[in-house]
Write a protein that holds these residues in place. Structure first.
Motif, PDB file in Angstrom:
ATOM      1  N   ASN A   4      46.834  -0.422  -8.627  1.00  0.00           N
ATOM      2  CA  ASN A   4      46.417   0.485  -7.837  1.00  0.00           C
ATOM      3  C   ASN A   4      46.728   0.216  -6.576  1.00  0.00           C
ATOM      4  O   ASN A   4      46.486   1.147  -5.597  1.00  0.00           O
TER       5      ASN A   4
ATOM      6  N   SER B 162      48.415  -0.177  -2.852  1.00  0.00           N
ATOM      7  CA  SER B 162      49.416   0.341  -2.493  1.00  0.00           C
ATOM      8  C   SER B 162      50.861  -0.130  -2.418  1.00  0.00           C
ATOM      9  O   SER B 162      51.655   0.603  -2.844  1.00  0.00           O
TER      10      SER B 162
ATOM     11  N   ALA C 245      51.562   0.668  -6.032  1.00  0.00           N
ATOM     12  CA  ALA C 245      51.450   2.352  -6.426  1.00  0.00           C
ATOM     13  C   ALA C 245      52.755   3.017  -5.840  1.00  0.00           C
ATOM     14  O   ALA C 245      53.020   3.730  -6.529  1.00  0.00           O
ATOM     15  N   ARG C 246      53.240   2.500  -4.686  1.00  0.00           N
ATOM     16  CA  ARG C 246      54.374   2.965  -4.117  1.00  0.00           C
ATOM     17  C   ARG C 246      55.696   2.853  -4.832  1.00  0.00           C
ATOM     18  O   ARG C 246      56.734   3.495  -4.472  1.00  0.00           O
TER      19      ARG C 246
ATOM     20  N   GLU D 123      47.944  -9.187   1.810  1.00  0.00           N
ATOM     21  CA  GLU D 123      48.391  -7.774   1.592  1.00  0.00           C
ATOM     22  C   GLU D 123      49.514  -7.471   2.304  1.00  0.00           C
ATOM     23  O   GLU D 123      50.257  -6.857   1.906  1.00  0.00           O
TER      24      GLU D 123
ATOM     25  N   PHE E 132      53.181  -6.045   0.941  1.00  0.00           N
ATOM     26  CA  PHE E 132      54.224  -4.821   1.442  1.00  0.00           C
ATOM     27  C   PHE E 132      55.629  -5.254   1.760  1.00  0.00           C
ATOM     28  O   PHE E 132      56.467  -4.599   1.374  1.00  0.00           O
TER      29      PHE E 132
ATOM     30  N   GLU F  81      56.584   4.893   5.945  1.00  0.00           N
ATOM     31  CA  GLU F  81      57.031   3.697   5.443  1.00  0.00           C
ATOM     32  C   GLU F  81      57.809   3.067   6.199  1.00  0.00           C
ATOM     33  O   GLU F  81      58.120   1.790   6.386  1.00  0.00           O
TER      34      GLU F  81
END
Length: 475
Positions: A315, A317, A320-321, A442, A446, A460
């Motif tokens: 979950n 980000s 999830a994206r 983190e 990304f 984004e």
């Protein structure tokens, strides 16, 4: 809100924090409701702890009082008071007749039993010199009750030896056990410019969800086995000094709690790393579905902590994206898992499942069915809310013992569950990967996520532009 009490028969109704002593009771005297102790002065509660010729405290009371007493008095100070009460009782029996000598030996045996329970259940109370000094002084007085055959002296010697071995083992665990990971910091290594065949992933180590769930359970039980009741009571002891009412991180004042908290976070980040760093969408989809199956097996085993960590990782980000990846995933199983972990109504669905696992454990004939590993985050919050909802002392100054009954029940359940021996065969290769495989920060997640599936909206795109600038500015 706290968990629903599992053995409510001890207390009857739930804790209210507003118990008032019956009329006619002296302020310091223990107060009972329906035969259950609900409040009393510290001195009266200590008196109730110490055995007499005709009395030995209930083991549940011993556990609860020794656990909660540290909120009001240091263990070495409590030992000193116990020693003073022992002297008083001993002097009353030192008359000299054979009958009195027999009573003295009986009294000595009860004191030894109390000390034995104390040192075995809360060994860390004796880590400092002051506590060991008080223990030795009490032991010296008790050995005088049976100087003829030396039986008492032998028992105390064995008890002390066992205590020192336990403290030594815990000290070694703190020094060498936990391996803290360092997140990937070189963002350039994350860009996927290498062939996929050069990268190891979880499926190359273990492709069976059940086996991986079993190895995760091994790791969980190994860590909780080094958490003691007095460690958990630190949550209450340090709560009042915390800022912002944090329930994790700042609460974990002992090494074992920090290590266990760190393990949850590492597992979540490992799951996210395994998913985000894969180049091909088909393989990425396989890994997502694999972790869903692992989480489901963890649920079936009773390993709710690993299950929650896996769900948390999926979950995040960056995972999830990945809409193109998730569009290929059969999400029905994942939806069921998220239903179990639905936070609404204070995680009602999870608590129902936990209660079912606890009941299964109580009647189980095998260790496989006895496994209950609660979500540690929620367990800590249950203790937190119990502590915050109810005062330590009542308006008349008495200790609100009913509150501490409730807290001790939570901790007692946890201590019972952690003692289960893991029934699954240990796989060193799989565990080594789970514990040492590189994990991304983190920011790194990304970057890997955007490399897998490009940005889709202005927000984004701006984030990806900023991250790429940071990467190439280092070269």
């Amino acid at each position: 809100m706290p968990q629903t009490p599992i053995f409510s028969s001890m207390l009857g109704s739930s804790c209210s924090g507003q118990v008032q002593p019956d009329m006619g009771e002296r302020c310091g005297d223990p107060v009972y409701q329906d035969g259950n102790l609900v409040s009393g002065s510290l001195e009266a509660l200590i008196e109730r702890l110490v055995p007499t010729m005709d009395y030995y405290p209930d083991r549940t009371y011993i556990f609860t009082f020794l656990l909660s007493s540290r909120v009001f008095i240091h263990p070495h100070e409590l030992l000193a008071k116990v020693g003073q009460i022992c002297i008083k009782h001993k002097q009353q029996l030192e008359i000299g007749s054979e009958a009195e000598k027999a009573k003295l030996k009986s009294f000595a045996a009860k004191i030894i039993q109390l000390l034995k329970e104390w040192t075995e259940t809360f060994p860390y109370d004796f880590q400092d010199e002051k506590s060991m000094k008080e223990l030795k002084e009490i032991a010296h007085r008790i050995t005088q009750c049976d100087e003829e055959n030396g039986t008492v002296k032998k028992i105390i010697s064995q008890m002390t030896q066992n205590l020192l071995m336990t403290l030594s083992a815990r000290s070694q665990y703190q020094e060498i056990k936990e391996k803290f990971r360092q997140p990937v910091t070189d963002k350039g290594t994350i860009l996927k410019n290498k062939p996929q065949s050069t990268q190891k992933d979880i499926l190359s180590i273990c492709c069976d969800p059940l086996i991986l769930a079993q190895q995760l359970t091994h790791i969980e039980l190994e860590r909780v086995n080094n958490i003691y009741a007095e460690d958990l009571m630190q949550i209450v002891s340090h709560m009042d000094s915390l800022d912002n009412h944090k329930c994790r991180g700042d609460v974990t004042k002992t090494y074992t709690l920090e290590a266990y908290d760190n393990w949850f976070n590492c597992l979540s980040m490992l799951v996210a790393t395994e998913i985000c760093r894969v180049v091909k969408k088909k393989q990425r989809t396989r890994i997502v579905e694999f972790f869903i199956d692992v989480a489901r097996e963890c649920f079936n085993i009773g390993n709710f902590n690993s299950m929650m960590a896996i769900i948390s990782g999926m979950n995040l980000s960056p995972v999830a994206r990945l809409k193109k990846t998730w569009s290929k995933v059969k999400t029905a199983k994942f939806d069921v898992l998220e239903h179990h972990m639905d936070p609404s109504s204070n995680f009602c669905n999870y608590r129902t499942a936990l209660q079912g696992a606890a009941q299964r454990s109580q009647t189980a004939n095998s260790n496989r069915e006895k496994i209950v590993i609660p979500v540690f985050n929620l367990f800590v919050k249950d203790i937190y809310f119990l502590h915050k909802m109810h005062t330590n002392r009542l308006s008349n100054g008495q200790i609100n013992f009913k509150k501490f009954w409730e807290i001790s029940r939570l901790i007692h359940d946890f201590i019972t569950w952690k003692q289960v021996e893991c029934p699954f065969e240990k796989d060193k290769k799989i565990q080594s990967y789970l514990l040492t495989a590189p994990i991304y920060s983190e920011e790194a997640l990304f970057i890997a996520s955007f490399e897998s599936e490009g940005p889709e909206n202005h927000m984004e795109k701006d984030s990806w532009k900023t991250l790429r600038y940071k990467i190439f500015s280092k070269f």
